[in-house]
Design a protein around this motif. Structure first.
Motif, PDB file in Angstrom:
ATOM      1  N   ASP A   1      36.624  48.216  47.667  1.00 50.36           N
ATOM      2  CA  ASP A   1      37.902  47.716  48.183  1.00 50.36           C
ATOM      3  C   ASP A   1      37.914  46.197  48.264  1.00 50.36           C
ATOM      4  OD1 ASP A   1      39.004  50.234  48.397  1.00 50.36           O
ATOM      5  OD2 ASP A   1      38.549  50.440  50.531  1.00 50.36           O
ATOM      6  N   HIS A   2      36.789  45.599  48.661  1.00 45.36           N
ATOM      7  CA  HIS A   2      36.698  44.133  48.733  1.00 45.36           C
ATOM      8  C   HIS A   2      36.833  43.515  47.339  1.00 45.36           C
ATOM      9  CE1 HIS A   2      35.825  43.623  52.961  1.00 45.36           C
ATOM     10  NE2 HIS A   2      34.931  44.591  52.890  1.00 45.36           N
ATOM     11  N   VAL A   3      36.199  44.127  46.375  1.00 43.53           N
ATOM     12  CA  VAL A   3      36.270  43.619  45.006  1.00 43.53           C
ATOM     13  C   VAL A   3      37.689  43.732  44.477  1.00 43.53           C
ATOM     14  CG1 VAL A   3      35.529  44.018  42.615  1.00 43.53           C
ATOM     15  CG2 VAL A   3      33.849  44.057  44.473  1.00 43.53           C
ATOM     16  N   ARG A   4      38.310  44.862  44.714  1.00 37.99           N
ATOM     17  CA  ARG A   4      39.696  45.032  44.243  1.00 37.99           C
ATOM     18  C   ARG A   4      40.634  44.051  44.924  1.00 37.99           C
ATOM     19  NH1 ARG A   4      39.418  51.564  44.124  1.00 37.99           N
ATOM     20  NH2 ARG A   4      38.616  51.741  41.997  1.00 37.99           N
ATOM     21  N   ARG A   5      40.470  43.793  46.205  1.00 40.61           N
ATOM     22  CA  ARG A   5      41.301  42.824  46.932  1.00 40.61           C
ATOM     23  C   ARG A   5      41.102  41.428  46.347  1.00 40.61           C
ATOM     24  NH1 ARG A   5      45.668  41.709  50.124  1.00 40.61           N
ATOM     25  NH2 ARG A   5      45.289  43.628  51.206  1.00 40.61           N
ATOM     26  N   TRP A   6      39.846  41.070  46.090  1.00 35.69           N
ATOM     27  CA  TRP A   6      39.546  39.757  45.500  1.00 35.69           C
ATOM     28  C   TRP A   6      40.197  39.638  44.120  1.00 35.69           C
ATOM     29  CZ3 TRP A   6      36.450  38.900  41.102  1.00 35.69           C
ATOM     30  CH2 TRP A   6      36.246  37.555  40.804  1.00 35.69           C
ATOM     31  N   ARG A   7      40.087  40.676  43.301  1.00 33.38           N
ATOM     32  CA  ARG A   7      40.715  40.663  41.973  1.00 33.38           C
ATOM     33  C   ARG A   7      42.225  40.497  42.111  1.00 33.38           C
ATOM     34  NH1 ARG A   7      38.193  42.894  37.495  1.00 33.38           N
ATOM     35  NH2 ARG A   7      40.088  44.010  36.929  1.00 33.38           N
ATOM     36  N   PHE A   8      42.836  41.223  43.041  1.00 30.69           N
ATOM     37  CA  PHE A   8      44.270  41.131  43.286  1.00 30.69           C
ATOM     38  C   PHE A   8      44.654  39.691  43.652  1.00 30.69           C
ATOM     39  CE2 PHE A   8      47.753  41.337  46.435  1.00 30.69           C
ATOM     40  CZ  PHE A   8      48.755  41.866  45.638  1.00 30.69           C
ATOM     41  N   ASP A   9      43.919  39.091  44.572  1.00 28.81           N
ATOM     42  CA  ASP A   9      44.205  37.710  44.982  1.00 28.81           C
ATOM     43  C   ASP A   9      44.076  36.734  43.817  1.00 28.81           C
ATOM     44  OD1 ASP A   9      44.669  38.578  47.570  1.00 28.81           O
ATOM     45  OD2 ASP A   9      42.658  38.039  48.287  1.00 28.81           O
ATOM     46  N   GLU A  10      43.054  36.926  42.988  1.00 22.64           N
ATOM     47  CA  GLU A  10      42.858  36.038  41.833  1.00 22.64           C
ATOM     48  C   GLU A  10      43.992  36.197  40.814  1.00 22.64           C
ATOM     49  OE1 GLU A  10      40.424  33.634  41.338  1.00 22.64           O
ATOM     50  OE2 GLU A  10      40.106  34.075  43.462  1.00 22.64           O
ATOM     51  N   LEU A  11      44.446  37.405  40.619  1.00 28.05           N
ATOM     52  CA  LEU A  11      45.547  37.647  39.685  1.00 28.05           C
ATOM     53  C   LEU A  11      46.851  37.039  40.205  1.00 28.05           C
ATOM     54  CD1 LEU A  11      44.548  41.283  38.773  1.00 28.05           C
ATOM     55  CD2 LEU A  11      44.604  39.355  37.173  1.00 28.05           C
ATOM     56  N   LEU A  12      47.095  37.159  41.503  1.00 27.77           N
ATOM     57  CA  LEU A  12      48.272  36.510  42.095  1.00 27.77           C
ATOM     58  C   LEU A  12      48.197  35.000  41.921  1.00 27.77           C
ATOM     59  CD1 LEU A  12      48.898  38.377  45.468  1.00 27.77           C
ATOM     60  CD2 LEU A  12      50.235  38.526  43.365  1.00 27.77           C
ATOM     61  N   ARG A  13      47.038  34.445  42.195  1.00 29.04           N
ATOM     62  CA  ARG A  13      46.830  33.000  42.072  1.00 29.04           C
ATOM     63  C   ARG A  13      47.079  32.533  40.634  1.00 29.04           C
ATOM     64  NH1 ARG A  13      41.987  32.797  44.253  1.00 29.04           N
ATOM     65  NH2 ARG A  13      42.893  32.678  46.321  1.00 29.04           N
ATOM     66  N   ALA A  14      46.756  33.388  39.679  1.00 30.37           N
ATOM     67  CA  ALA A  14      46.935  33.041  38.265  1.00 30.37           C
ATOM     68  C   ALA A  14      48.395  33.114  37.829  1.00 30.37           C
ATOM     69  CB  ALA A  14      46.088  33.966  37.392  1.00 30.37           C
ATOM     70  N   GLY A  15      49.228  33.849  38.596  1.00 33.01           N
ATOM     71  CA  GLY A  15      50.629  33.924  38.249  1.00 33.01           C
ATOM     72  C   GLY A  15      51.172  35.313  37.998  1.00 33.01           C
ATOM     73  N   TYR A  16      50.376  36.332  38.244  1.00 31.59           N
ATOM     74  CA  TYR A  16      50.871  37.699  38.104  1.00 31.59           C
ATOM     75  C   TYR A  16      51.838  38.031  39.232  1.00 31.59           C
ATOM     76  CZ  TYR A  16      47.627  39.258  34.451  1.00 31.59           C
ATOM     77  OH  TYR A  16      46.964  39.436  33.274  1.00 31.59           O
ATOM     78  N   ASP A  17      52.837  38.865  38.936  1.00 29.79           N
ATOM     79  CA  ASP A  17      53.705  39.420  39.972  1.00 29.79           C
ATOM     80  C   ASP A  17      52.871  40.392  40.804  1.00 29.79           C
ATOM     81  OD1 ASP A  17      55.873  38.053  38.907  1.00 29.79           O
ATOM     82  OD2 ASP A  17      56.544  39.771  37.722  1.00 29.79           O
ATOM     83  N   ILE A  18      53.349  40.690  42.008  1.00 21.80           N
ATOM     84  CA  ILE A  18      52.593  41.551  42.924  1.00 21.80           C
ATOM     85  C   ILE A  18      52.280  42.914  42.299  1.00 21.80           C
ATOM     86  CG2 ILE A  18      52.726  42.811  45.110  1.00 21.80           C
ATOM     87  CD1 ILE A  18      54.201  40.381  46.263  1.00 21.80           C
ATOM     88  N   ALA A  19      53.272  43.566  41.736  1.00 18.61           N
ATOM     89  CA  ALA A  19      53.054  44.909  41.174  1.00 18.61           C
ATOM     90  C   ALA A  19      52.088  44.870  39.997  1.00 18.61           C
ATOM     91  CB  ALA A  19      54.383  45.532  40.748  1.00 18.61           C
TER      92      ALA A  19
END
Length: 67
Positions: A15-33
């Motif tokens: 779960d921590h890894v997935r949360r970190w990946r999610f945050d990095e993708l948001l930071r890069a410019g991905y939409d939330i979904a």
């Protein structure tokens, strides 16, 4: 962390890894979904997915390519 390595850790760590990946993708410019969909797929190289958006690929298109 490679997908094979995730099999060796517990659900809390995953779960921590997935949360970190999610945050990095948001930071890069991905939409939330799109970020959520890509983050859950630990078999997708995070750096590659980030580079797609950094090079101008729209979030939705990058997610379709990655998934």
């Amino acid at each position: 962390m490679a997908a094979a390595q995730l099999e060796e850790v517990g659900p809390v760590e995953i779960d921590h890894v997935r949360r970190w990946r999610f945050d990095e993708l948001l930071r890069a410019g991905y939409d939330i979904a799109d970020a959520a969909d890509v983050a859950l797929r630990t078999d997708i190289d995070l750096h590659w997915a980030v580079r797609l958006v950094q090079r101008g690929c729209p979030s939705a298109t990058a997610a379709r390519i990655a998934l």
